[in-house]
Design an enzyme around this catalytic site. Structure first.
Site, PDB file in Angstrom:
ATOM      1  N   HIS B 133       0.911  -1.237   0.058  1.00 38.60           N
ATOM      2  CA  HIS B 133       0.010  -0.143   0.026  1.00 38.60           C
ATOM      3  C   HIS B 133       0.835   1.265   0.223  1.00 38.60           C
ATOM      4  O   HIS B 133       1.988   1.158   0.531  1.00 38.60           O
ATOM      5  CB  HIS B 133      -0.750   0.035   1.256  1.00 38.60           C
ATOM      6  CG  HIS B 133      -1.999   0.955   1.367  1.00 38.60           C
ATOM      7  ND1 HIS B 133      -1.836   2.394   1.699  1.00 38.60           N
ATOM      8  CD2 HIS B 133      -3.270   1.005   1.184  1.00 38.60           C
ATOM      9  CE1 HIS B 133      -2.811   2.960   1.682  1.00 38.60           C
ATOM     10  NE2 HIS B 133      -3.836   2.162   1.460  1.00 38.60           N
ATOM     11  N   ASP B 210       3.037  -3.981   7.856  1.00 38.89           N
ATOM     12  CA  ASP B 210       1.854  -3.201   7.947  1.00 38.89           C
ATOM     13  C   ASP B 210       0.689  -4.307   7.913  1.00 38.89           C
ATOM     14  O   ASP B 210       0.672  -5.102   7.033  1.00 38.89           O
ATOM     15  CB  ASP B 210       1.570  -2.444   6.431  1.00 38.89           C
ATOM     16  CG  ASP B 210       0.191  -2.064   6.026  1.00 38.89           C
ATOM     17  OD1 ASP B 210      -0.675  -2.254   7.051  1.00 38.89           O
ATOM     18  OD2 ASP B 210       0.400  -1.607   4.918  1.00 38.89           O
ATOM     19  N   GLN B 213      -4.690  -5.046   7.034  1.00 43.15           N
ATOM     20  CA  GLN B 213      -5.395  -5.957   6.583  1.00 43.15           C
ATOM     21  C   GLN B 213      -5.570  -7.040   7.348  1.00 43.15           C
ATOM     22  O   GLN B 213      -6.531  -8.035   7.116  1.00 43.15           O
ATOM     23  CB  GLN B 213      -5.410  -6.212   5.257  1.00 43.15           C
ATOM     24  CG  GLN B 213      -5.487  -5.114   4.084  1.00 43.15           C
ATOM     25  CD  GLN B 213      -6.943  -4.361   4.069  1.00 43.15           C
ATOM     26  OE1 GLN B 213      -7.722  -4.914   4.255  1.00 43.15           O
ATOM     27  NE2 GLN B 213      -6.848  -3.156   3.874  1.00 43.15           N
ATOM     28  N   LYS B 236     -10.118  -0.312  10.469  1.00 40.54           N
ATOM     29  CA  LYS B 236     -10.472  -1.731   9.418  1.00 40.54           C
ATOM     30  C   LYS B 236     -10.990  -2.881  10.219  1.00 40.54           C
ATOM     31  O   LYS B 236     -11.200  -3.994   9.892  1.00 40.54           O
ATOM     32  CB  LYS B 236      -9.076  -1.844   9.062  1.00 40.54           C
ATOM     33  CG  LYS B 236      -8.430  -0.743   8.161  1.00 40.54           C
ATOM     34  CD  LYS B 236      -8.344  -1.084   6.978  1.00 40.54           C
ATOM     35  CE  LYS B 236      -7.515   0.050   6.183  1.00 40.54           C
ATOM     36  NZ  LYS B 236      -7.914   0.564   5.020  1.00 40.54           N
ATOM     37  N   CYS B 374      -4.744   2.455  -3.501  1.00 36.01           N
ATOM     38  CA  CYS B 374      -3.639   3.056  -3.138  1.00 36.01           C
ATOM     39  C   CYS B 374      -2.470   1.942  -3.276  1.00 36.01           C
ATOM     40  O   CYS B 374      -1.514   1.923  -2.312  1.00 36.01           O
ATOM     41  CB  CYS B 374      -3.807   3.522  -1.512  1.00 36.01           C
ATOM     42  SG  CYS B 374      -5.102   4.713  -1.343  1.00 36.01           S
TER      43      CYS B 374
END
Lengths: 151, 416
Positions: B133, B210, B213, B236, B374
């Site tokens: 991302h 990261d 998700q 999220k 993104c």
């Protein structure tokens, strides 16, 4: 609202078979239009002879609204002089953005099919990108690509 | 690795009752029941989270760590209680390792500026992957400009999986930081984070994950993964926007200078010298997003109550069912077909631009994301300007997948 109000037959047709979708052999004026939000990208090629739009074509990729809008724009502007073309741009812009603007079918012709776009604020830029790009080409000085972004 | 297992949706807990916890889903869009398939962009909140925030503002709000009065004490307990909930949820060793941020983006920027910028030398390397991302690309590019370090990018294959051998080869003598996503937001790929962290650890390279998700879909155990930093966002994972977390191993965080200066992050200030506060407060300058943290704590409790194993199975099953149903549509191609994948499907349809698809789907009440997600390098890798993406949450149903497929078929019809 019916989705066909947005995707009218004339729009579907111009998306499927875009008119004047080509790069001329010799480029007079060119501009690149880019909508960073959705990745739509197109090139507008313009040739002005004796103050009139003698040739206008485009290449690029984008959604049905942006391709159809560019295709119909090339048809509508061909043969017009600069002030006529700019007046038409103003009308198209008002049609796309002002809910109480009554489009004059005699002036706008096929372009009136794009009126449905104003009910989809996120899609207005799809329809207007080609016009901004055309304006950038018109005001450019030569065959080096001017650039336009959606406002 | 945390590959969710296939399970029949029927064997899962009462997901209809779970859906009833989300008031926003009880509405119609364009005359159709809302099918919210955009949770990878932002999930919805259960009433337990909404109530926790409202209750806090109604009864307990004051500034934290400041006053001796009752409300300040209650607010502090609730705020620090949320930190402890998060610690337990990701199995961090200490709540000192849980830093509240505005979200994943700010968490990664914190590591980039407070760790990488202060330690990297010209010629040092930062290794990312092709599937990141933008929030796991741009902060590193900025550090490279600031320090003279060099950004390296590991390739992905046609299925959208990280090319492991190439990644390992790129881990060189000069690599100082390896940053990668846990689950790709554009492709759904689950990266083998345990293996990646082990490789980096052997070479003494700092790892930054990261996890935006991953938290909503799979069990995340930062000690088992053995990463140095792990970033994620509240919104999220059914919590509020504007709150996120940076997990950092304590010894790494201890050595890092503060990132921002202000109140909260100091022990003593005079004009000669300021003594910085202890962890985690050293990295939380200013009055924090107290309600956001409390809402995130409520979201964690909500997820724990259902159980991450069940949630993982549900997300995997919806992805599998959606892939199967969509592939039956002529001219439809899935983008991202990794062996280890979950909770979303990215796809393109011949003759239908993703944006037209998004507008037509909306007319069917179906909310999907269309565009570059993104992750423009991912789009370039697959030679596409954009894709359509349906992403799933704990409230989604098989019926909503049918609604999506009907919308795709209608889009083909309208534009055909």
């Amino acid at each position: 609202m019916d989705i066909r109000q947005l995707y009218q037959d004339v729009i579907v047709d111009h998306n499927r078979s875009p008119r004047n979708f080509r790069r001329p052999e010799t480029i007079d004026r060119v501009a690149e239009g880019y909508n960073p939000l959705c990745g739509d990208k197109l090139h507008i090629y313009l040739s002005v002879v004796d103050g009139k739009i003698a040739d206008l074509s485009f290449e690029g990729n984008g959604c049905a609204i942006s391709i159809a809008s560019a295709s119909m724009m090339t048809e509508a502007l061909l043969g017009k002089d600069e002030s006529e073309a700019e007046a038409l741009f103003k009308d198209v812009h008002r049609m796309l953005t002002e809910s109480d603007f009554a489009a004059d079918p005699a002036k706008l012709g096929k372009l009136a099919a794009l009126a449905g776009v104003r009910d989809y604020p996120m899609r207005v830029k799809c329809a207007s990108l080609c016009w901004h790009t055309w304006l950038a080409a018109l005001t450019s000085t030569g065959a080096e690509a001017a650039t336009a972004r959606t406002e | 690795m945390n590959q969710p297992q296939a399970a029949s949706i029927k064997d899962l807990p009462d997901f209809a009752a779970i859906r009833a916890d989300f008031p926003i889903l009880e509405q119609q869009v364009h005359g159709c029941p809302l099918a919210y398939l955009d949770s990878a962009a932002s999930a919805q909140r259960p009433r337990q989270v909404i109530d926790a925030i409202a209750d806090y503002y109604r009864h307990d709000h004051a500034n934290v760590h400041r006053g001796v009065h009752t409300l300040s004490q209650r607010a502090t307990e609730a705020y620090e209680g949320a930190r402890e909930s998060v610690r337990r949820f990701i199995n961090a060793a200490s709540s000192k390792e849980i830093i509240f941020t505005r979200g994943t983006t700010e968490a990664i920027n914190l590591v980039a500026q407070a760790f990488a910028r202060t330690t990297l030398k010209p010629g040092d390397e930062i290794l990312i992957t092709w599937m990141e991302h933008h929030s796991n690309i741009v902060p590193w590019q900025m550090v490279c400009e600031q320090t003279g370090a060099v950004l390296r990018v590991a390739p992905i294959n046609d299925r959208g999986e990280l090319e492991l051998d190439a990644w390992k080869k790129l881990l060189g003598k000069k690599t100082r930081v390896a940053a990668f996503g846990h689950i790709s937001n554009a492709l759904g790929t689950i990266n083998p984070v345990h293996e990646l962290c082990a490789e980096a650890r052997r070479r003494g390279i700092a790892t930054v994950i990261d996890g935006a998700q991953a938290l909503p879909h799979i069990d995340v155990d930062v000690r088992s993964i053995d990463c140095d930093f792990y970033a994620f966002s509240g919104h999220k994972m059914y919590g509020p926007t504007g709150i996120g977390v940076l997990y950092g191993r304590e010894e790494m965080l201890q050595d890092m200078p503060p990132w921002q200066g202000g109140g909260e992050m100091i022990l003593a200030v005079d004009f000669e010298k300021t003594v910085y506060n202890e962890l985690p407060h050293k990295f939380e300058a200013g009055t924090p997003n107290i309600a956001g943290a409390i809402g995130l704590g409520a979201a964690v409790a909500y997820l724990e109550n259902i159980g991450m194993e069940q949630i993982a199975a549900h997300g995997y099953e919806l992805m599998r069912l959606a892939s199967e149903a969509l592939l039956a549509v002529p001219g439809l191609r899935l983008i991202g077909t990794a062996e280890h994948k979950t909770a979303l499907v990215s796809f393109v349809v011949d003759g239908v631009h993703p944006h037209d698809l998004g507008t037509i789907a909306d007319h069917h009440g179906v909310a999907i994301r269309t565009g570059h997600h993104c992750a423009m390098p991912v789009m370039q890798r697959f030679g596409l300007p954009a894709t359509a993406r349906a992403s799933f949450g704990i409230y989604n149903t098989e019926a909503e997948i049918d609604q999506l497929v009907a919308a795709v078929r209608d889009a083909k019809e309208v534009l055909g």
